[in-house]
Scaffold this active site. Sequence first.
Site, short mmCIF file in Angstrom:
data_model
loop_
_atom_site.label_atom_id
_atom_site.label_comp_id
_atom_site.label_asym_id
_atom_site.label_seq_id
_atom_site.Cartn_x
_atom_site.Cartn_y
_atom_site.Cartn_z
CG HIS A 52 23.12 -20.03 -10.54
ND1 HIS A 52 23.30 -18.87 -9.83
CD2 HIS A 52 22.75 -20.97 -9.64
CE1 HIS A 52 23.05 -19.09 -8.55
NE2 HIS A 52 22.72 -20.36 -8.41
CD GLU A 54 23.29 -15.82 -14.93
OE1 GLU A 54 22.67 -14.76 -14.72
OE2 GLU A 54 23.04 -16.88 -14.31
CB CYS A 82 24.05 -14.69 -8.29
SG CYS A 82 25.00 -16.15 -8.77
CB CYS A 85 26.54 -16.02 -12.37
SG CYS A 85 25.52 -17.49 -12.12
#
Length: 159
Positions: A52, A54, A82, A85
């Site tokens: 992801h 992040e 999320c 993250c």
Amino acid sequence: MINKYISEAIFLARQSIDKHQGGPFGAIIVKDNHVIGRGTNQVTHHNDPTAHAEIEAIRDACRNIQSFSLEGCTLYTSSEPCPMCLSAIYWARIDTVLFANTYEQASQIGFDDQFIFKELHLAHKDKHIFISQIKDKAILNDAHDVFSAWEKSQSKQSY
């Protein structure tokens, strides 16, 4: 400055789409008014569900400053983080997170994390994935010995 940094995160999200690298997410990490890490969603590009934006930004920032701690940093991200993250953000010790799109907006385009948020609060027996502690005493003793060795280690570096 906030608008400059969040705009860069949004620009990275757009780049992720344009380059067909993954979902529409971008993130940057700033320390002392300097960008130290950048990331875009690379899930489909790397076939890595943990890639992801992040997480990629955290990895980049940690490499760049050669530290596992991002204390004193702000993460700017194109969308609310999320659960994975958010956990990584806590582990990295990032002080502040500023985001543009919300969970609800991400959900409307197919990125719905509510299932995971709900699962986190369930007892293991109630989760959709089978999760159970091993009951074998010898295995548990070996596992405990590893923790004891860590606790006694003179060379450990706490994090």
